[in-house]
Design a protein around this motif. Structure first.
Motif, PDB file in Angstrom:
ATOM      1  N   ARG A  40       0.832  -1.203   0.000  1.00 51.06           N
ATOM      2  CA  ARG A  40       0.000   0.000   0.000  1.00 51.06           C
ATOM      3  C   ARG A  40       0.861   1.245   0.000  1.00 51.06           C
ATOM      4  O   ARG A  40       2.037   1.200   0.352  1.00 51.06           O
ATOM      5  CB  ARG A  40      -0.884   0.043   1.260  1.00 51.06           C
ATOM      6  CG  ARG A  40      -1.857  -1.085   1.391  1.00 51.06           C
ATOM      7  CD  ARG A  40      -2.955  -1.004   0.404  1.00 51.06           C
ATOM      8  NE  ARG A  40      -3.561   0.301   0.493  1.00 51.06           N
ATOM      9  CZ  ARG A  40      -4.747   0.592   0.069  1.00 51.06           C
ATOM     10  NH1 ARG A  40      -5.482  -0.314  -0.494  1.00 51.06           N
ATOM     11  NH2 ARG A  40      -5.239   1.801   0.169  1.00 51.06           N
ATOM     12  N   ARG A  59      -2.704   5.426 -14.310  1.00 46.85           N
ATOM     13  CA  ARG A  59      -3.506   4.688 -15.292  1.00 46.85           C
ATOM     14  C   ARG A  59      -3.764   5.563 -16.515  1.00 46.85           C
ATOM     15  O   ARG A  59      -4.126   6.729 -16.396  1.00 46.85           O
ATOM     16  CB  ARG A  59      -4.827   4.279 -14.657  1.00 46.85           C
ATOM     17  CG  ARG A  59      -5.672   3.382 -15.524  1.00 46.85           C
ATOM     18  CD  ARG A  59      -6.889   2.873 -14.743  1.00 46.85           C
ATOM     19  NE  ARG A  59      -6.445   2.021 -13.643  1.00 46.85           N
ATOM     20  CZ  ARG A  59      -7.167   1.801 -12.544  1.00 46.85           C
ATOM     21  NH1 ARG A  59      -8.343   2.356 -12.400  1.00 46.85           N
ATOM     22  NH2 ARG A  59      -6.701   1.020 -11.589  1.00 46.85           N
ATOM     23  N   GLN A  81      -9.091   1.220 -20.398  1.00 47.11           N
ATOM     24  CA  GLN A  81      -7.711   1.268 -19.959  1.00 47.11           C
ATOM     25  C   GLN A  81      -6.746   0.843 -21.055  1.00 47.11           C
ATOM     26  O   GLN A  81      -6.993  -0.106 -21.787  1.00 47.11           O
ATOM     27  CB  GLN A  81      -7.517   0.376 -18.726  1.00 47.11           C
ATOM     28  CG  GLN A  81      -6.129   0.505 -18.137  1.00 47.11           C
ATOM     29  CD  GLN A  81      -5.996  -0.166 -16.782  1.00 47.11           C
ATOM     30  OE1 GLN A  81      -6.971  -0.429 -16.112  1.00 47.11           O
ATOM     31  NE2 GLN A  81      -4.758  -0.446 -16.381  1.00 47.11           N
ATOM     32  N   ASP A  96      -1.584  -0.862 -15.158  1.00 47.48           N
ATOM     33  CA  ASP A  96      -1.313   0.219 -14.219  1.00 47.48           C
ATOM     34  C   ASP A  96       0.191   0.317 -14.008  1.00 47.48           C
ATOM     35  O   ASP A  96       0.890  -0.692 -13.977  1.00 47.48           O
ATOM     36  CB  ASP A  96      -1.970  -0.051 -12.867  1.00 47.48           C
ATOM     37  CG  ASP A  96      -3.471   0.175 -12.869  1.00 47.48           C
ATOM     38  OD1 ASP A  96      -3.983   0.829 -13.800  1.00 47.48           O
ATOM     39  OD2 ASP A  96      -4.135  -0.291 -11.925  1.00 47.48           O
ATOM     40  N   ASP A 111      -3.536   7.926  -8.950  1.00 50.84           N
ATOM     41  CA  ASP A 111      -4.343   7.419  -7.843  1.00 50.84           C
ATOM     42  C   ASP A 111      -5.819   7.277  -8.256  1.00 50.84           C
ATOM     43  O   ASP A 111      -6.706   7.863  -7.659  1.00 50.84           O
ATOM     44  CB  ASP A 111      -4.206   8.344  -6.626  1.00 50.84           C
ATOM     45  CG  ASP A 111      -4.910   7.822  -5.393  1.00 50.84           C
ATOM     46  OD1 ASP A 111      -5.015   6.587  -5.235  1.00 50.84           O
ATOM     47  OD2 ASP A 111      -5.386   8.654  -4.601  1.00 50.84           O
ATOM     48  N   PRO A 112      -6.097   6.476  -9.313  1.00 49.83           N
ATOM     49  CA  PRO A 112      -7.458   6.396  -9.852  1.00 49.83           C
ATOM     50  C   PRO A 112      -8.501   5.850  -8.872  1.00 49.83           C
ATOM     51  O   PRO A 112      -9.681   6.148  -9.017  1.00 49.83           O
ATOM     52  CB  PRO A 112      -7.309   5.468 -11.060  1.00 49.83           C
ATOM     53  CG  PRO A 112      -6.079   4.678 -10.784  1.00 49.83           C
ATOM     54  CD  PRO A 112      -5.174   5.585 -10.012  1.00 49.83           C
ATOM     55  N   ASP A 113      -8.081   5.093  -7.879  1.00 51.33           N
ATOM     56  CA  ASP A 113      -9.027   4.541  -6.910  1.00 51.33           C
ATOM     57  C   ASP A 113      -9.097   5.365  -5.625  1.00 51.33           C
ATOM     58  O   ASP A 113      -9.726   4.947  -4.650  1.00 51.33           O
ATOM     59  CB  ASP A 113      -8.654   3.086  -6.585  1.00 51.33           C
ATOM     60  CG  ASP A 113      -8.688   2.213  -7.829  1.00 51.33           C
ATOM     61  OD1 ASP A 113      -9.605   2.397  -8.664  1.00 51.33           O
ATOM     62  OD2 ASP A 113      -7.789   1.364  -7.984  1.00 51.33           O
ATOM     63  N   ASN A 114      -8.461   6.536  -5.628  1.00 47.18           N
ATOM     64  CA  ASN A 114      -8.453   7.442  -4.472  1.00 47.18           C
ATOM     65  C   ASN A 114      -8.022   6.747  -3.184  1.00 47.18           C
ATOM     66  O   ASN A 114      -8.630   6.929  -2.129  1.00 47.18           O
ATOM     67  CB  ASN A 114      -9.817   8.125  -4.296  1.00 47.18           C
ATOM     68  CG  ASN A 114     -10.097   9.111  -5.387  1.00 47.18           C
ATOM     69  OD1 ASN A 114      -9.213   9.858  -5.803  1.00 47.18           O
ATOM     70  ND2 ASN A 114     -11.310   9.105  -5.898  1.00 47.18           N
ATOM     71  N   ASP A 115      -6.957   5.968  -3.276  1.00 51.34           N
ATOM     72  CA  ASP A 115      -6.419   5.285  -2.108  1.00 51.34           C
ATOM     73  C   ASP A 115      -5.587   6.207  -1.217  1.00 51.34           C
ATOM     74  O   ASP A 115      -5.360   5.900  -0.054  1.00 51.34           O
ATOM     75  CB  ASP A 115      -5.537   4.102  -2.534  1.00 51.34           C
ATOM     76  CG  ASP A 115      -6.341   2.972  -3.147  1.00 51.34           C
ATOM     77  OD1 ASP A 115      -7.516   2.796  -2.780  1.00 51.34           O
ATOM     78  OD2 ASP A 115      -5.785   2.262  -4.006  1.00 51.34           O
ATOM     79  N   GLU A 173      -7.528  16.600  -4.698  1.00 49.21           N
ATOM     80  CA  GLU A 173      -7.870  15.465  -5.550  1.00 49.21           C
ATOM     81  C   GLU A 173      -8.240  15.904  -6.962  1.00 49.21           C
ATOM     82  O   GLU A 173      -8.331  15.088  -7.863  1.00 49.21           O
ATOM     83  CB  GLU A 173      -9.050  14.669  -4.954  1.00 49.21           C
ATOM     84  CG  GLU A 173      -8.757  14.041  -3.611  1.00 49.21           C
ATOM     85  CD  GLU A 173      -7.813  12.852  -3.676  1.00 49.21           C
ATOM     86  OE1 GLU A 173      -7.561  12.321  -4.776  1.00 49.21           O
ATOM     87  OE2 GLU A 173      -7.307  12.452  -2.616  1.00 49.21           O
ATOM     88  N   SER A 199      -5.720  14.292 -12.840  1.00 45.63           N
ATOM     89  CA  SER A 199      -5.930  13.795 -14.209  1.00 45.63           C
ATOM     90  C   SER A 199      -5.678  14.900 -15.233  1.00 45.63           C
ATOM     91  O   SER A 199      -5.653  16.077 -14.909  1.00 45.63           O
ATOM     92  CB  SER A 199      -7.349  13.244 -14.373  1.00 45.63           C
ATOM     93  OG  SER A 199      -8.301  14.263 -14.228  1.00 45.63           O
TER      94      SER A 199
END
Length: 142
Positions: A19, A69, A76, A80, A112-116, A122, A126
């Motif tokens: 992570r 990504r 896609q 990744d 950070d496409p999954d907003n982890d 934010e 992109s």
């Protein structure tokens, strides 16, 4: 514990866990896409197009294994990418793909496409460019 020791320990623990570290409000990172360029704005069907993006971390802490990504009209492109960026660091990342299908497409990069990650902002993760894909005319094929 000094801030540097804390940073190293948290980063190592997160890497082992697969992570990216999440930081407190005073120690936020901020990934952003500075620019995105395509090797061509109009491509022939099947032609190779290269995309190069400049990304940076404007935050005060570094990050490991941040996800990058690329996509074309929501699909896609490739896999990744995982990047490491220190505080106030910048790098370029590139990918190449074959132009298809025909039509007008939005090519996009997302960090950070999954907003982890807990980031200061934010809304700067992109960047998009338009790409027109068409068939070569008879005159161009000769």
């Amino acid at each position: 514990m000094t801030p540097l020791v804390r940073f190293v320990l948290v980063t190592l623990l997160c890497v082992v866990a697969g992570r990216s570290p999440a930081w407190g409000a005073g120690e936020r990172l901020d990934l952003r896409v500075v620019n995105l360029s395509l090797s061509r704005g109009v491509a022939h069907l099947g032609e190779t197009v290269e995309a190069t993006a400049t990304v940076e971390n404007t935050g005060q802490v570094g990050i490991t294994r941040a996800v990058v990504r690329f996509s074309l009209s929501g699909k896609q492109i490739g896999r990744d990418y995982l990047i490491d960026l220190g505080p106030n660091a910048r790098m370029e990342i590139s990918t190449a793909f074959h132009a298809r299908p025909e039509g007008r497409h939005q090519f996009r990069i997302v960090l950070d496409p999954d907003n982890d990650l807990a980031e200061a902002r934010e809304d700067n993760n992109s960047f998009e460019r338009m790409l027109e894909i068409g068939r070569a005319s008879c005159r161009e094929r000769v």
